[in-house]
Design an enzyme around this catalytic site. Structure first.
Site, PDB file in Angstrom:
ATOM      1  N   THR A   1      41.039  35.010  46.798  1.00  0.00           N
ATOM      2  CA  THR A   1      41.963  35.626  45.723  1.00  0.00           C
ATOM      3  C   THR A   1      42.571  36.859  46.127  1.00  0.00           C
ATOM      4  O   THR A   1      41.598  37.730  46.514  1.00  0.00           O
ATOM      5  CB  THR A   1      41.493  35.404  44.202  1.00  0.00           C
ATOM      6  OG1 THR A   1      42.566  35.687  43.356  1.00  0.00           O
ATOM      7  CG2 THR A   1      40.205  36.504  44.121  1.00  0.00           C
TER       8      THR A   1
ATOM      9  N   GLY B   1      42.181  31.685  37.376  1.00  0.00           N
ATOM     10  CA  GLY B   1      41.641  32.722  36.584  1.00  0.00           C
ATOM     11  C   GLY B   1      40.339  31.934  35.565  1.00  0.00           C
ATOM     12  O   GLY B   1      39.417  31.466  36.330  1.00  0.00           O
TER      13      GLY B   1
ATOM     14  N   SER C   1      33.912  37.612  38.315  1.00  0.00           N
ATOM     15  CA  SER C   1      34.695  36.492  38.648  1.00  0.00           C
ATOM     16  C   SER C   1      34.673  35.172  37.935  1.00  0.00           C
ATOM     17  O   SER C   1      33.525  34.876  37.401  1.00  0.00           O
ATOM     18  CB  SER C   1      34.815  36.212  40.281  1.00  0.00           C
ATOM     19  OG  SER C   1      35.493  35.124  40.377  1.00  0.00           O
TER      20      SER C   1
ATOM     21  N   ASP D   1      40.005  42.593  37.297  1.00  0.00           N
ATOM     22  CA  ASP D   1      38.544  41.775  36.663  1.00  0.00           C
ATOM     23  C   ASP D   1      37.299  42.395  36.185  1.00  0.00           C
ATOM     24  O   ASP D   1      36.683  41.760  35.334  1.00  0.00           O
ATOM     25  CB  ASP D   1      38.245  40.837  37.818  1.00  0.00           C
ATOM     26  CG  ASP D   1      39.116  39.618  37.912  1.00  0.00           C
ATOM     27  OD1 ASP D   1      39.700  39.348  36.867  1.00  0.00           O
ATOM     28  OD2 ASP D   1      39.032  38.674  38.934  1.00  0.00           O
TER      29      ASP D   1
ATOM     30  N   THR E   1      45.500  32.254  42.882  1.00  0.00           N
ATOM     31  CA  THR E   1      44.245  32.158  43.820  1.00  0.00           C
ATOM     32  C   THR E   1      44.238  30.990  44.556  1.00  0.00           C
ATOM     33  O   THR E   1      45.274  30.313  44.418  1.00  0.00           O
ATOM     34  CB  THR E   1      42.908  32.145  42.660  1.00  0.00           C
ATOM     35  OG1 THR E   1      42.675  33.379  42.101  1.00  0.00           O
ATOM     36  CG2 THR E   1      41.629  31.832  43.462  1.00  0.00           C
TER      37      THR E   1
HETATM   38  O1  DON Z   1      37.891  36.130  40.264  1.00  0.00           O
HETATM   39  C1  DON Z   1      38.601  35.560  39.356  1.00  0.00           C
HETATM   40  O2  DON Z   1      37.929  35.086  38.410  1.00  0.00           O
HETATM   41  C2  DON Z   1      39.999  35.972  39.357  1.00  0.00           C
HETATM   42  N1  DON Z   1      40.477  37.033  39.995  1.00  0.00           N
HETATM   43  C3  DON Z   1      40.617  34.533  39.863  1.00  0.00           C
HETATM   44  C4  DON Z   1      42.247  34.797  39.742  1.00  0.00           C
HETATM   45  C5  DON Z   1      42.623  33.584  39.721  1.00  0.00           C
HETATM   46  O3  DON Z   1      42.331  32.588  39.810  1.00  0.00           O
HETATM   47  C6  DON Z   1      44.175  33.434  39.503  1.00  0.00           C
HETATM   48  N2  DON Z   1      44.786  32.238  39.877  1.00  0.00           N
HETATM   49  N3  DON Z   1      45.563  31.605  39.944  1.00  0.00           N
END
Ligand code: DON
Length: 561
Positions: free
Chosen positions: A391, A466, A444, A415, A373
């Site tokens: 993301t 994430g 999210s 998600d 992301t």
């Molecule tokens: O919205 C969310 O929480 C996830 N789709 C974020 C994914 C993410 O941060 C991946 N990262 N490095």
């Protein structure tokens, strides 16, 4: 009289191609000047350039996001989604929710086989994993806060896509690691694939993407959601098991939501409400650790980490039970962040040993996964601030590149909770609140946040990662407000993470070994990981002196106007 000074810390510089120099700048101090921190130097520079040309923070954030879609394809995007938190210099606070939605043909059990077993490959890879993209609608919704026309703000991205740019070693490694995935999920050869491995300095040219951006430049948001580009997306869906229709695209809408605001030790925190869990988790964790007077501890000491881990455990149990798209569920935000509720939640805290996760929520089995992301923090010389996290979900999203469109599609459907108790790629579990329904936004963890001191932006912060996002933002804020660390230390010292399930505490490399062994003695399981997040942070003091720090864990970089 205004005095300007700028201090640059340039970590490295390389010039391999005739078109672009890559200068990674990790920290800039400036007074009353626009600053952009993002995952890539060329994207930060694209934003800063418009502030020099009379644009504000919102012009900069649009230009930076377009540029990231070109130079940071692993997460920058035009076919993903995200959240923007803004504070204008007149005090107006706003958010733009441009999260993806579930297509109209989606259904609760779409990733379950006939026996009811979940197939996470389908929710994570390929065409069925794609949510209806929100990014372009988000950029156009931001335009009303900006000063310059979209035709101009998109131009640096078009140039970077058309002429190419030199990739960094990290980008080369990531692309090389995904060759098989790109070939598995695409019917035609993508611009990211080649027969010899990518190396640092190679030029990445994206002609199809440049053409797509030109259509948006000419026709606006409709250029993406209707007409030729929308048709290309639908054609791509039909090359496999995709379900997004022209109607889904045409009907996509951003939502401007009232920010989630709360007080923390005299500072006002402005954060993202549902469908991001980020703001609620932050409010819960900060309040619970304040019960234990977290400021009396040293950063990353056993006492501090234990309190914060236990706050994280309780907040993430609530995430699984209560959180989802507020337009589809009974929104319990006010209860969840209320002091009475949290005091009650904190009663089971024991400063001598780990609280078993089964005592704070209904247990379900788990594994977990990794991350992609990207976050942008910006301040302009007039004091407007913006934090955006955007993301594709996983690394290069679904891995599907739209044929003739040249852009990657997200895999955000993962998600959702595809079955109660089945963990998503970040190990997060959920239940009915986050089940799939047509038009619904998936929960999210993204936590773009602005901390206000005396009604002015004091910290602008966020990160990818994430489920580690809220806990990293939490640590960055506590590191500064409670442990009084410098912005650089707040960002770069080793981080930790706990999310209720799995039961273990994740610690980054170089985490203090004494803290680790103390925690183990208190019954904490430890999981060592290489890195957690990449935090982009700007601190502005009451005189307008700003320090912008780009995380040392990646190619992240600061630019000044
Ligand atoms: O919205 C969310 O929480 C996830 N789709 C974020 C994914 C993410 O941060 C991946 N990262 N490095």
């Amino acid at each position: 009289m205004k005095k300007y000074f700028v201090l640059l810390i340039v970590l490295y510089n390389f010039t391999f191609a005739q078109f672009t120099d890559i200068n990674i700048v990790k920290e800039i101090h400036a007074q009353k000047k626009g600053l952009v921190v993002s995952a890539h130097p060329l994207a930060s520079e694209a934003g800063a350039k418009f502030m020099k040309m009379g644009g504000n923070a919102y012009d900069a954030v649009i230009a930076t996001q377009y540029a990231l879609a070109v130079v940071y394809p692993q997460a920058g995007n035009i076919a993903g989604g995200g959240f923007l938190v803004g504070v204008k210099n007149n005090g107006e606070k706003f958010t733009i929710d441009f999260r993806e939605t579930a297509p109209e043909k989606s259904s609760k059990d779409m990733y379950l086989d006939q026996k009811g077993n979940p197939n996470t490959d389908l929710s994570q890879n390929g065409r069925l994993a794609v949510g209806v993209p929100g990014s372009i609608a988000g950029f156009f919704a931001t335009l009303k806060y900006a000063k310059l026309p979209m035709e101009k703000l998109i131009q640096p991205a078009i140039d970077l896509a058309e002429k190419g740019f030199s990739i960094t070693q990290r980008e080369a490694n990531l692309l090389n690691s995904q060759m098989q995935n790109f070939s598995n999920h695409n019917k035609t050869r993508t611009v990211f694939q080649r027969s010899t491995p990518w190396k640092q300095g190679d030029l990445l040219i994206q002609k199809d993407l440049a053409e797509t951006l030109k259509v948006i430049q000419k026709n606006g948001a409709k250029g993406f959601y209707e007409g030729k580009i929308a048709q290309l997306i639908v054609n791509e869906m039909k090359r496999g098991n995709g379900i997004i229709t022209l109607n889904d695209l045409k009907n996509y809408k951003v939502v401007e939501r009232k920010p989630l605001t709360f007080n923390y030790k005299g500072n006002e925190i402005v954060a993202m409400p549902l469908p991001s869990s980020g703001g609620i988790l932050l409010a819960q964790m900060l309040q619970m650790s304040a019960f234990e007077k977290i400021e009396k501890y040293q950063q990353n000491s056993t006492g501090a980490v234990q309190v914060m881990v236990e706050a994280e455990r309780r907040s993430f149990a609530d995430r699984a039970e209560y959180m989802g798209d507020p337009d589809f569920i009974n929104d319990k935000t006010q209860m969840l962040i209320s002091e009475d509720y949290l005091k009650n939640r904190w009663k089971s805290y024991n400063n001598l040993k780990a609280t078993p996760s089964s005592e704070v929520g209904k247990i379900i089995p788990q594994p977990k996964e990794s991350t992609e992301t990207t976050h942008i923090s910006i301040i302009d010389k007039e004091g407007n601030a913006v934090a955006v996290t955007t993301t594709l979900n996983g690394l290069y999203g679904s891995k599907v590149v739209v044929t003739d469109g040249g852009f990657l599609l997200n895999n955000e459907m993962d998600d959702f909770s595809i079955k109660p108790g089945v963990p998503n790629m970040f190990g997060a579990v959920g239940g009915d609140a986050n089940s799939i329904k047509p038009g619904k936004r998936m929960l999210s963890s993204m936590t773009p946040t602005i901390v206000m001191k005396n009604n002015k932006p004091f910290l602008i912060v966020g990160t990818p990662g994430g489920t580690t996002i809220p806990t990293s933002v939490y640590q960055a804020i506590v590191n500064i407000l409670d442990f009084k660390l410098s912005p650089n230390m707040a960002v770069n010292l080793p981080k930790f993470h706990h999310q209720w399930l799995p039961e273990s505490v994740m610690v980054e490399k170089n985490f203090p070994e004494t803290t680790i062994s103390d925690l183990q003695k208190m019954n904490y399981k430890i999981e060592r990981v290489t890195q957690i997040g990449r935090t982009e942070l700007i601190l502005v003091d009451e005189n307008g002196n700003a320090i912008a720090v780009a995380d040392g864990r990646g190619d992240d970089s600061v630019a000044v106007e």
